[in-house]
Design a protein around this motif. Structure first.
Motif, PDB file in Angstrom:
ATOM      1  N   THR A  36     -99.478  40.279   4.260  1.00  0.00           N
ATOM      2  CA  THR A  36     -98.629  40.993   3.313  1.00  0.00           C
ATOM      3  C   THR A  36     -97.542  41.812   4.005  1.00  0.00           C
ATOM      4  N   SER A  37     -97.745  42.159   5.294  1.00  0.00           N
ATOM      5  CA  SER A  37     -96.735  42.966   5.967  1.00  0.00           C
ATOM      6  C   SER A  37     -95.527  42.097   6.327  1.00  0.00           C
ATOM      7  N   THR A  38     -94.384  42.766   6.621  1.00  0.00           N
ATOM      8  CA  THR A  38     -93.162  42.028   6.943  1.00  0.00           C
ATOM      9  C   THR A  38     -93.387  41.123   8.149  1.00  0.00           C
ATOM     10  N   PHE A  96     -94.691  35.948  10.860  1.00  0.00           N
ATOM     11  CA  PHE A  96     -95.611  35.217  11.718  1.00  0.00           C
ATOM     12  C   PHE A  96     -96.099  33.965  11.009  1.00  0.00           C
ATOM     13  N   GLY A  97     -96.452  34.138   9.706  1.00  0.00           N
ATOM     14  CA  GLY A  97     -96.921  32.990   8.937  1.00  0.00           C
ATOM     15  C   GLY A  97     -95.892  31.884   8.908  1.00  0.00           C
ATOM     16  N   SER A  98     -94.633  32.239   8.631  1.00  0.00           N
ATOM     17  CA  SER A  98     -93.639  31.177   8.503  1.00  0.00           C
ATOM     18  C   SER A  98     -93.318  30.552   9.863  1.00  0.00           C
ATOM     19  N   VAL A  99     -93.271  31.378  10.910  1.00  0.00           N
ATOM     20  CA  VAL A  99     -92.992  30.810  12.233  1.00  0.00           C
ATOM     21  C   VAL A  99     -94.129  29.890  12.660  1.00  0.00           C
ATOM     22  N   LEU A 100     -95.372  30.323  12.408  1.00  0.00           N
ATOM     23  CA  LEU A 100     -96.519  29.503  12.792  1.00  0.00           C
ATOM     24  C   LEU A 100     -96.496  28.167  12.053  1.00  0.00           C
ATOM     25  N   THR A 101     -96.225  28.226  10.730  1.00  0.00           N
ATOM     26  CA  THR A 101     -96.184  26.988   9.954  1.00  0.00           C
ATOM     27  C   THR A 101     -95.137  26.041  10.519  1.00  0.00           C
ATOM     28  N   TRP A 102     -93.944  26.587  10.755  1.00  0.00           N
ATOM     29  CA  TRP A 102     -92.877  25.733  11.285  1.00  0.00           C
ATOM     30  C   TRP A 102     -93.231  25.195  12.665  1.00  0.00           C
ATOM     31  N   THR A 103     -93.867  26.029  13.498  1.00  0.00           N
ATOM     32  CA  THR A 103     -94.248  25.560  14.830  1.00  0.00           C
ATOM     33  C   THR A 103     -95.175  24.351  14.724  1.00  0.00           C
ATOM     34  N   LEU A 104     -96.148  24.438  13.798  1.00  0.00           N
ATOM     35  CA  LEU A 104     -97.095  23.327  13.670  1.00  0.00           C
ATOM     36  C   LEU A 104     -96.403  22.084  13.111  1.00  0.00           C
ATOM     37  N   ILE A 105     -95.547  22.291  12.084  1.00  0.00           N
ATOM     38  CA  ILE A 105     -94.826  21.142  11.519  1.00  0.00           C
ATOM     39  C   ILE A 105     -93.990  20.480  12.606  1.00  0.00           C
ATOM     40  N   TRP A 106     -93.270  21.318  13.334  1.00  0.00           N
ATOM     41  CA  TRP A 106     -92.408  20.810  14.407  1.00  0.00           C
ATOM     42  C   TRP A 106     -93.217  20.031  15.434  1.00  0.00           C
ATOM     43  N   ALA A 107     -94.322  20.647  15.880  1.00  0.00           N
ATOM     44  CA  ALA A 107     -95.102  20.003  16.935  1.00  0.00           C
ATOM     45  C   ALA A 107     -95.635  18.665  16.441  1.00  0.00           C
ATOM     46  N   PHE A 108     -96.060  18.618  15.167  1.00  0.00           N
ATOM     47  CA  PHE A 108     -96.603  17.382  14.619  1.00  0.00           C
ATOM     48  C   PHE A 108     -95.535  16.290  14.608  1.00  0.00           C
ATOM     49  N   PHE A 109     -94.377  16.600  13.983  1.00  0.00           N
ATOM     50  CA  PHE A 109     -93.346  15.568  13.860  1.00  0.00           C
ATOM     51  C   PHE A 109     -92.768  15.204  15.221  1.00  0.00           C
ATOM     52  N   ALA A 110     -92.503  16.236  16.027  1.00  0.00           N
ATOM     53  CA  ALA A 110     -91.897  15.955  17.329  1.00  0.00           C
ATOM     54  C   ALA A 110     -92.804  15.038  18.137  1.00  0.00           C
ATOM     55  N   PHE A 160     -95.676  55.479  25.588  1.00  0.00           N
ATOM     56  CA  PHE A 160     -96.414  54.806  24.517  1.00  0.00           C
ATOM     57  C   PHE A 160     -97.899  55.010  24.708  1.00  0.00           C
ATOM     58  N   ASP A 161     -98.668  54.649  23.702  1.00  0.00           N
ATOM     59  CA  ASP A 161    -100.108  54.909  23.719  1.00  0.00           C
ATOM     60  C   ASP A 161    -100.888  53.652  23.400  1.00  0.00           C
ATOM     61  N   TRP A 162    -102.178  53.744  23.673  1.00  0.00           N
ATOM     62  CA  TRP A 162    -103.071  52.672  23.246  1.00  0.00           C
ATOM     63  C   TRP A 162    -103.227  52.739  21.732  1.00  0.00           C
ATOM     64  N   VAL A 163    -103.172  51.603  21.066  1.00  0.00           N
ATOM     65  CA  VAL A 163    -103.357  51.629  19.618  1.00  0.00           C
ATOM     66  C   VAL A 163    -104.475  50.688  19.188  1.00  0.00           C
ATOM     67  N   GLY A 164    -105.263  50.236  20.124  1.00  0.00           N
ATOM     68  CA  GLY A 164    -106.366  49.354  19.754  1.00  0.00           C
ATOM     69  C   GLY A 164    -105.853  48.034  19.206  1.00  0.00           C
ATOM     70  N   LEU A 165    -106.428  47.613  18.095  1.00  0.00           N
ATOM     71  CA  LEU A 165    -106.098  46.295  17.556  1.00  0.00           C
ATOM     72  C   LEU A 165    -105.006  46.341  16.494  1.00  0.00           C
ATOM     73  N   ASP A 166    -104.298  47.485  16.370  1.00  0.00           N
ATOM     74  CA  ASP A 166    -103.311  47.631  15.299  1.00  0.00           C
ATOM     75  C   ASP A 166    -102.301  46.490  15.258  1.00  0.00           C
ATOM     76  N   ASN A 167    -101.808  46.079  16.448  1.00  0.00           N
ATOM     77  CA  ASN A 167    -100.791  45.028  16.463  1.00  0.00           C
ATOM     78  C   ASN A 167    -101.345  43.716  15.930  1.00  0.00           C
ATOM     79  N   PHE A 168    -102.570  43.427  16.323  1.00  0.00           N
ATOM     80  CA  PHE A 168    -103.188  42.190  15.841  1.00  0.00           C
ATOM     81  C   PHE A 168    -103.339  42.242  14.327  1.00  0.00           C
ATOM     82  N   ILE A 169    -103.773  43.409  13.830  1.00  0.00           N
ATOM     83  CA  ILE A 169    -103.955  43.543  12.381  1.00  0.00           C
ATOM     84  C   ILE A 169    -102.624  43.366  11.682  1.00  0.00           C
ATOM     85  N   ALA A 170    -101.564  43.996  12.209  1.00  0.00           N
ATOM     86  CA  ALA A 170    -100.249  43.900  11.576  1.00  0.00           C
ATOM     87  C   ALA A 170     -99.772  42.455  11.525  1.00  0.00           C
ATOM     88  N   ILE A 171     -99.980  41.726  12.620  1.00  0.00           N
ATOM     89  CA  ILE A 171     -99.453  40.361  12.665  1.00  0.00           C
ATOM     90  C   ILE A 171    -100.262  39.406  11.805  1.00  0.00           C
TER      91      ILE A 171
END
Lengths: 290, 463
Positions: free
Chosen positions: B218-220, B225-239, B203-214
Motif C-alpha cells: 500500500t505504500s508508495t 516495487f510491485g510494478s518494477v518486480l512484475t515488469w522485471t519478471l515479464i521482461w526476463a520471461f520474454f527476453a 543515520f541510525d539502525w532501523v531494523g526491518l523498517d525498510n523491508f516492511i516499507a518495500i
C-alpha cells in the motif's frame, strides 16, 4: 514457409532455398543497418543528432580529425591511452588470478577448496552494482579516488573480482589428464614447476581467450568507471567519454564525433572478439588430443 | 618393523587433522597454552624462530591497530549507535573566529566498524594457525624429527603448499573489494541511510523498517516495487524465451544442408555481440528518438502521419526493449545451439519424415524437446542474466519513460532501479534492500539449477 508444391521434390527444395536465402539476407540487413548508419554518420558533414535523410548529404573526414586535434572539451587520444593502460594492467592481474585459482581448484587437493568454490558461486550471484557504491566508499577511504590514483582505483575495480570467474578455465584444466602431473611429480617436479612448465603451456588457447576477454573489460564497461571517475574528465576511459558525448549539453556538436569515436573503438574490439571466438573453439577441442 | 611404521603413519593420516586446534589445546601443555597469548612462542621454542617472530609481529601489529586511539576498538564500539555528534560551530575565545568541530559520519563508522570486525576475524584465523603451527613444531622437536626451518617453509610454498601462495592474492582482493563491500552494503539495508529525511551524514539502525516499507503493497515505494518486480519478471520471461525460440529457428535455418556461406550468415548476425553494447545500443537509442531517423523515414515514406512514441510511451518502450534485445540476444543463442543441433540423432528425423511429419511437427516434437532437455541449465542462466540485464535497459531507455514523482521508470528493472536509487537518488537503504531481494531470488533459482546440473555432479567425483 513454401506452401506451393510445384512439380517434384527438387522444385520444392529450390523454392525453399530461395525463401531461406531471402530470409537470411533480410535478417542480415536488419542486423547490419544500424552499424552501416553509424559508419555513414561518422563521415557526415554537419552538426546535430537528427537529420532528415538516411544517408548524409555531405561527407567529410573532419569528425575523425576533430577527435585527434580538438582537446578543449574531450581529449579522445588521452581517453584511449587511459583505457589502454588500464586494460593492460587489468588483463595481467586478472589472468594471473584466474590461472592461479583455476590451477588450485582443478589440480590440487586442499582443505578450503570446496568452500572456496561455493563462496565464489555465491559471490557471482550478487548483482555487481549492488556493491559498487560501497567499493567507491572503500576506495575513497583508502584515498584512491582523487587525482592520479583514479586509474589505479579502476584497475582494482576491474581485476579484484576476477578470482570468482574461473569456471571456464577450470573446466578446461580439468580435461588435462592427471597422469601428466603424476609423471612430472615422479620426475621430481615441484607443484610450482608443474604449474608453470606443464599446465600453463597446455592451456595456451584458453589463456589467450582469457587475456583478450579481460583486456576488453575496461573498453566496454561504462558503469563502474563512471562512478569512480565522476567528473574528472582527464581520467575518463573511452566508454565514459563516448557516453558523455551524448549528454544533453554536448550532443549537438558531438554526435557525429561520437559516431567517429564509436567506429574507432568498435573495430579493434570486434576484431579481438572474433579472435577470442577462434581460440575458444580451439580450446573446446580439448587440452590434450589423442 | 617397517610394517609397524606404515601402520602408525596410516593411523595418523586417518585422524582428520594431526595438529588440529583442538588437539593442540588438549595435548599441548603449558607452552602451547602460553602461545595462545603470545603468538609464535611455540614456533620459537620449537626452533622456527623467524616464523615465530612473524606471527608475533602480526599479533602486535593487529592489536596495536585495534587498541590505538581512533583504532579498531573505537570503530566497533561506535557501531551500535552509528554516531550522534553533529558537526558544530564553536567560537574560539582566543582567535575570535568560529571553528568547525567535525561530527560523526555514520557512513564511515559503519565502514570502519565492519572492516575492524573483519580484522578481528583475521586475528582469530592467524591465532588459530599460529597455535597449530607452534604445536606441530614442538611435537616434531619432541619426537626428535626434523623441524623445517624458515627457508624450507618458504620452499614448501612452491611445492606442497603452492595453493597458499597462489590463492592468497585473489582471495585477499576478493575479501577487500567484494566481500567487505557486500557486507557493508547489506548492513545499509537495516539503516535509514538515505537522502530522504536528510540522513546522509548521520543515520541510525532501523531494523526491518525498510523491508516492511518495500514489501508493503500500500505504500508508495511498495507499489513501485510491485510494478518494477512484475515488469522485471515479464521482461526476463520474454527476453529469455523469445530469444531462445527465435534463435533456435534461425540457427536451424542456417544449418540446413543446402544453405551455403554458413559462416557469413553467422558472422553478420554476430556483429551485435562483437561491437560493444554501449555503442550499438546507444546508436539504436538515437535512431528511436522522437526526432530520430526511424520516425523520419516513416514520415517521409508517408507510412505514419505523426511521430511514433517509441521510447516515450510505456507500452511502446516495453515492447521495443524486448525486440531490441532480440537483436542483441539471437546471435548468442545461435552460438550456443549450433553445435547442439548437429548432435540430434539423424535417425529421429528420418523416422519422422517417413511417418509423414511436416516441418512444424518435427520442430515441436523432436527438435524443441531435445533442445529444452539439453539446454535447461543454459535457459535458467539466461533467465537470471536477464533479470540482471543492466546494459540493454539502461543504455536503451535509461528506465524511462518515468512517471511524475516516481523513483522508478516504466522500463526499469530491479537492477537499474537499484543503480538509480544508489547513484542518482542516494537512497542507499532502499537500494540495499532491493539488492538483497534480487540476490535471494537469484540464489534460489541458481542453486537449484546448479545442484541438478551435470557439472556439479561430476565435481562430486573429484578425487
Amino acid at each position: 514457409m513454401a506452401k506451393k508444391v510445384s512439380g517434384g521434390m527438387k522444385a520444392k527444395r529450390i523454392t525453399l532455398d530461395v525463401v531461406t536465402y531471402v530470409f537470411l539476407v533480410v535478417m542480415c540487413l536488419i542486423w547490419l543497418i544500424p552499424f552501416f548508419w553509424l559508419v555513414m554518420q561518422s563521415f557526415r558533414d554537419g552538426k546535430g543528432q537528427f537529420i532528415s535523410t538516411f544517408l548524409p548529404t555531405a561527407y567529410t573526414l573532419n569528425n575523425y580529425k576533430a577527435l585527434f586535434t580538438e582537446f578543449d572539451v574531450m581529449n579522445f587520444p588521452r581517453m584511449f591511452m587511459n583505457t589502454f593502460f588500464i586494460a593492460c594492467c587489468t588483463c595481467v592481474i586478472s589472468t594471473f588470478f584466474v590461472l592461479s585459482v583455476s590451477y588450485c581448484t582443478s589440480r590440487l587437493k586442499w582443505k578450503m577448496r570446496k568452500p572456496y568454490m561455493n563462496m565464489a558461486m555465491v559471490l557471482n550471484l550478487f548483482p555487481g552494482f549492488m556493491s559498487m557504491v560501497a567499493v567507491y566508499f572503500i576506495l575513497k577511504a583508502l584515498g584512491m579516488t582523487e587525482g592520479n590514483k583514479i586509474p589505479l582505483a579502476m584497475i582494482i575495480c576491474f581485476s579484484a573480482g576476477s578470482g570468482t570467474g574461473f569456471y571456464v578455465m577450470k573446466g578446461y584444466m580439468d580435461t588435462i589428464p592427471k597422469s601428466m602431473d603424476e609423471a612430472a611429480s615422479m620426475d621430481g617436479c615441484t607443484h610450482w614447476q608443474i604449474f608453470t612448465k606443464i599446465t600453463l603451456p597446455l592451456c595456451k588457447p584458453m589463456i589467450v581467450y582469457q587475456v583478450i576477454t579481460s583486456f576488453m573489460g575496461p573498453w566496454v564497461d561504462f558503469v563502474f568507471a563512471k562512478v569512480i571517475a565522476r567528473t574528472n574528465s582527464q581520467y575518463f576511459t573511452v566508454s565514459i567519454g563516448l557516453w558523455s558525448m551524448l549528454e544533453k549539453e554536448y550532443v549537438d556538436t558531438w554526435f557525429v564525433r561520437f559516431c567517429a569515436g564509436a567506429v574507432l573503438v568498435s573495430i579493434p574490439i570486434a576484431i579481438l572478439f572474433m579472435v577470442t571466438q577462434k581460440f575458444y573453439q580451439e580450446a573446446m577441442g580439448g587440452a590434450v588430443k589423442g | 618393523m617397517s610394517n609397524a611404521l606404515t601402520k602408525a603413519a596410516a593411523s595418523r593420516n586417518r585422524a582428520a587433522e594431526p595438529y588440529s586446534l583442538f588437539s593442540a589445546l588438549r595435548g599441548g601443555g603449558p607452552v602451547v597454552w602460553l602461545s595462545c597469548l603470545i603468538m609464535g612462542l611455540g614456533n620459537i621454542l620449537g626452533g622456527q624462530i623467524v616464523l615465530g617472530l612473524i606471527y608475533l609481529a602480526i599479533e602486535v601489529g593487529i592489536i596495536r591497530f585495534l587498541v590505538s586511539a581512533g583504532g579498531g576498538i573505537y570503530w566497533i564500539s561506535m557501531l551500535p549507535s552509528l554516531g550522534w555528534r553533529e558537526q558544530e560551530k564553536v567560537f574560539n575565545e582566543e582567535t575570535f573566529v568560529y571553528e568547525y568541530v567535525a561530527g560523526d559520519q555514520s557512513q564511515l563508522i559503519l565502514l570502519y566498524g565492519i572492516a575492524s570486525l573483519c580484522v578481528v576475524g583475521l586475528l582469530v584465523l592467524v591465532w588459530q594457525s599460529s597455535v597449530r603451527s607452534g604445536y606441530k613444531a614442538l611435537c616434531l622437536k619432541k619426537e626428535g624429527k626434523h623441524v623445517p626451518n624458515f627457508r624450507q617453509s618458504l620452499k614448501s610454498l612452491l611445492d606442497e603448499n603452492v595453493h597458499k601462495l597462489l590463492m592468497f592474492p585473489p582471495t585477499a582482493c576478493l575479501a577487500v573489494f567484494t566481500v567487505l563491500p557486500l557486507l557493508y552494503m547489506m548492513s545499509m539495508a537495516f539503516t535509514n541511510y538515505s537522502k530522504e529525511g536528510d540522513h546522509l551524514v548521520l543515520f541510525d539502525w532501523v531494523g526491518l523498517d525498510n523491508f516492511i516499507a518495500i514489501f508493503d503493497s500500500t505504500s508508495t515505494i511498495g507499489k513501485q516495487f510491485g510494478s518494477v518486480l512484475t515488469w522485471t519478471l515479464i521482461w526476463a520471461f520474454f527476453a529469455t524465451f523469445l530469444n531462445f525460440f527465435l534463435g533456435t529457428i534461425v540457427a536451424m535455418i542456417i544449418n540446413r544442408k543446402s544453405i551455403r556461406f554458413k559462416g557469413l550468415w553467422r558472422g553478420c548476425l554476430s556483429m551485435t555481440i562483437a561491437v560493444p553494447q554501449f555503442v550499438s545500443l546507444m546508436v539504436v537509442r538515437s535512431m528511436l528518438q522522437p526526432e530520430g531517423i526511424i520516425n523520419r523515414m516513416l514520415l517521409n515514406a508517408g507510412l505514419i502521419s505523426e511521430r511514433l512514441p517509441f521510447l516515450t510511451d510505456a507500452t511502446w518502450a516495453r515492447v521495443l526493449v524486448i525486440i531490441v534485445n532480440l537483436w542483441v540476444g539471437i546471435p548468442y543463442t545461435i552460438m550456443q545451439v549450433t553445435g547442439i543441433l548437429q548432435n540430434i540423432p539423424a535417425e529421429q528425423y528420418e523416422a519422422a519424415t517417413i511417418d509423414g511429419a511436416n516441418v512444424f511437427q518435427i520442430f515441436f516434437n523432436i527438435t524443441l524437446p531435445y533442445m529444452l532437455f539439453v539446454l535447461t541449465p543454459y535457459i535458467i542462466t539466461q533467465f537470471t542474466g536477464n533479470i540482471n540485464n543492466f546494459n540493454v535497459i539502461y543504455l536503451l531507455t535509461r528506465g524511462e519513460p518515468m512517471g511524475v514523482g516516481n523513483s522508478a521508470g516504466d522500463t526499469d528493472l530491479l537492477i537499474t532501479w537499484l543503480y538509480k536509487l544508489s547513484v542518482d537518488q542516494q537512497k542507499y537503504n532502499l537500494a540495499a534492500v532491493i539488492g538483497i531481494f534480487t540476490f535471494v531470488v537469484l540464489s534460489i533459482v541458481s542453486l537449484i539449477t546448479y545442484r541438478s546440473s551435470g557439472s556439479y555432479k561430476d565435481e562430486e567425483g573429484f578425487k
